[in-house]
Design a protein around this motif. Structure first.
Motif, PDB file in Angstrom:
ATOM      1  N   PRO A 107       0.955  -1.107   0.373  1.00 47.69           N
ATOM      2  CA  PRO A 107       0.088  -0.301   0.182  1.00 47.69           C
ATOM      3  C   PRO A 107       0.864   0.922  -0.115  1.00 47.69           C
ATOM      4  O   PRO A 107       1.862   1.397   0.551  1.00 47.69           O
ATOM      5  N   TRP A 108       0.440   1.903  -0.206  1.00 48.93           N
ATOM      6  CA  TRP A 108       0.827   3.711  -0.648  1.00 48.93           C
ATOM      7  C   TRP A 108       2.576   3.576  -1.499  1.00 48.93           C
ATOM      8  O   TRP A 108       2.906   4.365  -1.592  1.00 48.93           O
ATOM      9  N   ALA A 109       2.384   2.712  -2.637  1.00 45.10           N
ATOM     10  CA  ALA A 109       3.138   3.240  -3.292  1.00 45.10           C
ATOM     11  C   ALA A 109       3.322   3.741  -4.291  1.00 45.10           C
ATOM     12  O   ALA A 109       1.966   3.696  -5.289  1.00 45.10           O
TER      13      ALA A 109
ATOM     14  N   VAL B  90       8.186   2.613   7.542  1.00 47.87           N
ATOM     15  CA  VAL B  90      10.173   1.788   7.603  1.00 47.87           C
ATOM     16  C   VAL B  90      10.484   2.116   6.220  1.00 47.87           C
ATOM     17  O   VAL B  90      12.032   2.150   5.913  1.00 47.87           O
ATOM     18  N   CYS B  91       9.758   2.753   4.998  1.00 50.97           N
ATOM     19  CA  CYS B  91      10.225   2.575   3.568  1.00 50.97           C
ATOM     20  C   CYS B  91      11.207   4.410   4.337  1.00 50.97           C
ATOM     21  O   CYS B  91       9.992   5.663   4.156  1.00 50.97           O
ATOM     22  N   GLU B  92      11.597   3.823   3.512  1.00 53.91           N
ATOM     23  CA  GLU B  92      12.935   5.277   4.054  1.00 53.91           C
ATOM     24  C   GLU B  92      13.078   6.270   2.554  1.00 53.91           C
ATOM     25  O   GLU B  92      14.214   7.017   2.509  1.00 53.91           O
ATOM     26  N   THR B  93      13.087   5.512   1.279  1.00 53.87           N
ATOM     27  CA  THR B  93      13.497   5.941   0.153  1.00 53.87           C
ATOM     28  C   THR B  93      12.219   6.735  -0.738  1.00 53.87           C
ATOM     29  O   THR B  93      12.020   7.129  -2.194  1.00 53.87           O
ATOM     30  N   SER B  94      10.609   6.461   0.270  1.00 51.90           N
ATOM     31  CA  SER B  94       9.441   7.726  -0.298  1.00 51.90           C
ATOM     32  C   SER B  94       9.323   6.104  -1.448  1.00 51.90           C
ATOM     33  O   SER B  94       8.475   6.905  -2.749  1.00 51.90           O
ATOM     34  N   ALA B  95       9.806   4.869  -2.645  1.00 54.03           N
ATOM     35  CA  ALA B  95       8.791   4.482  -2.201  1.00 54.03           C
ATOM     36  C   ALA B  95       7.795   3.733  -2.005  1.00 54.03           C
ATOM     37  O   ALA B  95       6.761   3.823  -3.233  1.00 54.03           O
ATOM     38  N   LEU B  96       7.298   3.716  -1.249  1.00 55.06           N
ATOM     39  CA  LEU B  96       5.802   3.621  -0.600  1.00 55.06           C
ATOM     40  C   LEU B  96       5.658   5.351  -0.016  1.00 55.06           C
ATOM     41  O   LEU B  96       6.571   5.957   0.837  1.00 55.06           O
ATOM     42  N   LYS B  97       4.767   6.019   0.239  1.00 57.86           N
ATOM     43  CA  LYS B  97       4.372   7.427   0.132  1.00 57.86           C
ATOM     44  C   LYS B  97       3.173   7.985   0.110  1.00 57.86           C
ATOM     45  O   LYS B  97       2.347   7.314  -0.779  1.00 57.86           O
ATOM     46  N   LYS B  98       2.579   8.675   0.710  1.00 55.65           N
ATOM     47  CA  LYS B  98       0.658   8.964   0.974  1.00 55.65           C
ATOM     48  C   LYS B  98       1.033  10.567  -0.022  1.00 55.65           C
ATOM     49  O   LYS B  98       2.622  11.641  -0.040  1.00 55.65           O
ATOM     50  N   ILE B  99      -0.211  10.117  -0.575  1.00 50.48           N
ATOM     51  CA  ILE B  99       0.092  11.600  -1.788  1.00 50.48           C
ATOM     52  C   ILE B  99      -1.056  12.011  -1.524  1.00 50.48           C
ATOM     53  O   ILE B  99      -1.985  11.667  -1.581  1.00 50.48           O
ATOM     54  N   PRO B 100      -0.609  13.328  -0.998  1.00 46.82           N
ATOM     55  CA  PRO B 100      -1.547  14.713  -1.071  1.00 46.82           C
ATOM     56  C   PRO B 100      -2.543  14.488  -2.142  1.00 46.82           C
ATOM     57  O   PRO B 100      -2.082  14.592  -3.165  1.00 46.82           O
TER      58      PRO B 100
ATOM     59  N   VAL C  12      -1.364  16.465  -6.581  1.00 50.35           N
ATOM     60  CA  VAL C  12      -0.853  14.734  -6.916  1.00 50.35           C
ATOM     61  C   VAL C  12       0.521  15.226  -7.787  1.00 50.35           C
ATOM     62  O   VAL C  12       1.293  14.460  -7.476  1.00 50.35           O
ATOM     63  N   GLU C  13       0.424  15.595  -9.025  1.00 50.23           N
ATOM     64  CA  GLU C  13       1.309  16.136  -9.972  1.00 50.23           C
ATOM     65  C   GLU C  13       2.839  16.787  -9.714  1.00 50.23           C
ATOM     66  O   GLU C  13       3.404  15.727  -9.706  1.00 50.23           O
ATOM     67  N   SER C  14       2.935  17.794  -8.019  1.00 44.21           N
ATOM     68  CA  SER C  14       4.050  17.969  -8.241  1.00 44.21           C
ATOM     69  C   SER C  14       4.091  16.800  -7.318  1.00 44.21           C
ATOM     70  O   SER C  14       5.718  16.430  -7.121  1.00 44.21           O
ATOM     71  N   THR C  15       3.416  16.306  -6.555  1.00 41.63           N
ATOM     72  CA  THR C  15       4.229  15.154  -5.427  1.00 41.63           C
ATOM     73  C   THR C  15       5.266  14.209  -6.203  1.00 41.63           C
ATOM     74  O   THR C  15       5.738  13.991  -5.684  1.00 41.63           O
ATOM     75  N   LEU C  16       4.522  14.038  -7.022  1.00 37.12           N
ATOM     76  CA  LEU C  16       5.202  12.658  -7.550  1.00 37.12           C
ATOM     77  C   LEU C  16       5.956  12.833  -9.106  1.00 37.12           C
ATOM     78  O   LEU C  16       6.807  11.926  -9.780  1.00 37.12           O
ATOM     79  N   ALA C  17       6.109  14.785  -9.153  1.00 37.90           N
ATOM     80  CA  ALA C  17       7.215  14.765 -10.043  1.00 37.90           C
ATOM     81  C   ALA C  17       9.187  14.096  -9.617  1.00 37.90           C
ATOM     82  O   ALA C  17       8.706  13.963  -8.836  1.00 37.90           O
ATOM     83  N   PRO C  18       9.616  13.708 -10.907  1.00 34.83           N
ATOM     84  CA  PRO C  18      10.782  12.522  -9.919  1.00 34.83           C
ATOM     85  C   PRO C  18      11.800  13.579  -9.061  1.00 34.83           C
ATOM     86  O   PRO C  18      12.160  13.065  -7.495  1.00 34.83           O
TER      87      PRO C  18
ATOM     88  N   GLU D  50      -5.743  17.741   5.213  1.00 39.26           N
ATOM     89  CA  GLU D  50      -4.918  17.324   4.052  1.00 39.26           C
ATOM     90  C   GLU D  50      -5.321  15.735   3.827  1.00 39.26           C
ATOM     91  O   GLU D  50      -5.646  15.457   4.905  1.00 39.26           O
ATOM     92  N   SER D  51      -6.222  15.499   2.713  1.00 37.38           N
ATOM     93  CA  SER D  51      -6.396  14.174   2.438  1.00 37.38           C
ATOM     94  C   SER D  51      -5.490  13.647   1.337  1.00 37.38           C
ATOM     95  O   SER D  51      -4.594  14.439   0.862  1.00 37.38           O
ATOM     96  N   TYR D  52      -5.439  12.474   1.680  1.00 40.46           N
ATOM     97  CA  TYR D  52      -4.510  11.625   0.544  1.00 40.46           C
ATOM     98  C   TYR D  52      -5.340  10.717  -0.096  1.00 40.46           C
ATOM     99  O   TYR D  52      -6.510  10.278  -0.282  1.00 40.46           O
ATOM    100  N   LEU D  53      -4.793  10.615  -0.664  1.00 38.96           N
ATOM    101  CA  LEU D  53      -5.143   9.844  -1.972  1.00 38.96           C
ATOM    102  C   LEU D  53      -5.487   8.007  -1.554  1.00 38.96           C
ATOM    103  O   LEU D  53      -4.684   7.768  -0.911  1.00 38.96           O
ATOM    104  N   PRO D  54      -5.521   6.622  -1.245  1.00 34.66           N
ATOM    105  CA  PRO D  54      -5.525   6.504  -1.615  1.00 34.66           C
ATOM    106  C   PRO D  54      -5.061   5.104  -0.889  1.00 34.66           C
ATOM    107  O   PRO D  54      -3.762   5.313  -2.381  1.00 34.66           O
ATOM    108  N   PRO D  55      -4.551   3.949  -0.289  1.00 33.98           N
ATOM    109  CA  PRO D  55      -3.496   3.236  -0.575  1.00 33.98           C
ATOM    110  C   PRO D  55      -3.429   2.675  -1.640  1.00 33.98           C
ATOM    111  O   PRO D  55      -2.600   2.328  -1.816  1.00 33.98           O
ATOM    112  N   TRP D  56      -4.215   2.296  -2.343  1.00 38.33           N
ATOM    113  CA  TRP D  56      -4.237   1.695  -3.475  1.00 38.33           C
ATOM    114  C   TRP D  56      -5.442   1.859  -4.185  1.00 38.33           C
ATOM    115  O   TRP D  56      -6.492   2.060  -3.726  1.00 38.33           O
TER     116      TRP D  56
END
Ligand code: SF4
Ligand code: SF4
Ligand code: SF4
Length: 203
Positions: free
Chosen positions: A24-26, A77-87, A91-97, A112-118
Motif C-alpha cells: 500500500p501507498w506504493a 519504515v520505507c526510507e526511500t519514498s517508494a511508499l509514500k502518501k500522496i496528497p 498529486v502531480e507536484s508530489t509525484l514529480a521525480p 490534508e486528504s490523501y489518495l487511498p493506499p491503492w
C-alpha cells in the motif's frame, strides 16, 4: 524515467496495469522500481507477512496470505519514498521525480486528504459461487470488515453475494477465504478503458 500522465492518475491507474500488486501507498510503478532499493524493510515490517519479495527482489503483496489492514507499518519504515502518501490536492507536484523523496516523513495535516493506499477492488464471479449454487457459504462476507459484501436471499436456498464497490477498500481479505476461488482483485480504471484483469495470485 517514464512520465505519468494526469489522465493515468485520474483514472486511478497510478500503478499501471499488468504489474504485481505493490505494498500500500506504493508510488506509480514507473517510479517505484527506481526508488525502491529492495531493502526488504517493508517485508519485515508487515506483521501479517503479506508483503513478500517478488520478481527482481521488489516487494509485492501476496493476498493468498490474507488481507491488508492498512496499519501503515510498511509505509513508516520505507526510507526511500517508494511508499509514500500522496496528497489529493497536490498529486502531480508530489509525484514529480525531483520531489518524490522530499517529504516522505512529513506529518499529515488534519486538513490534508490523501489518495487511498491503492486502487484495487474485489470482484465476485457468481457463476461458481457456492452460495449461488445452494451451498451455504458466507466466508467472503464474514471476512469483510468494511461490510462491502452482503447477501440477498433468493428462492431455492440461494443467497446472492452483493459487492458494494464504494465500500470495498481492496484489502484482499475476501480473496484467500473463498473456497472455490471465484473472487479476484483488480486495479480499478475510471476511464472508458476496460481494466486488464490482474488476478491476485500471489507471487
Ligand atoms: S521499504 Fe521501501 S525501499 Fe525498502 S523494499 Fe520496501 S518499498 Fe522498497
Ligand atoms: S470486499 Fe473489498 S473490502 Fe471487503 S474483504 Fe473483499 S477486498 Fe476487502
Ligand atoms: S466465499 Fe466464495 S463461494 Fe463463498 S459466498 Fe463468497 S464468493 Fe461465494
Amino acid at each position: 524515467m517514464a512520465n505519468i500522465t494526469r489522465m493515468q492518475l485520474l483514472r486511478g491507474d497510478i500503478k499501471g496495469k499488468n504489474n504485481p500488486f505493490r505494498p500500500p501507498w506504493a508510488i506509480p510503478e514507473e517510479y517505484f522500481v527506481d526508488f525502491c532499493t529492495r531493502c526488504d524493510k517493508c517485508v519485515e515490517a508487515c506483521f501479517d507477512e503479506l508483503i513478500v519479495k517478488g520478481r527482481g527482489g521488489f516487494p509485492q503483496m501476496d493476498f493468498n496470505r490474507g488481507g491488508c489492514d492498512f496499519c501503515g507499518d510498511c509505509l513508516n519504515v520505507c526510507e526511500t519514498s517508494a511508499l509514500k502518501k500522496i496528497p489529493i490536492n497536490n498529486v502531480e507536484s508530489t509525484l514529480a521525480p525531483k520531489n518524490i523523496s522530499s517529504n516522505n516523513r512529513e506529518e499529515a495535516s488534519d486538513l490534508e486528504s490523501y489518495l487511498p493506499p491503492w486502487h484495487i477492488k474485489a470482484n465476485i464471479d457468481l457463476t461458481n459461487c457456492l452460495s449461488m449454487n445452494a451451498t451455504i457459504c458466507r466466508s467472503c462476507g464474514e471476512s469483510c470488515d468494511d461490510k462491502a459484501i452482503t447477501f440477498d436471499l433468493k428462492l431455492g436456498g440461494i443467497a446472492e453475494p452483493k459487492l458494494n464497490i464504494e465500500q470495498c477498500t481492496g484489502c484482499g481479505a475476501c480473496f484467500a477465504v473463498c473456497p472455490v476461488h471465484v473472487i479476484t482483485l483488480t486495479p480499478i480504471v475510471l476511464s472508458n478503458e476496460s481494466a486488464t484483469s490482474q488476478e491476485a495470485s500471489g507471487i
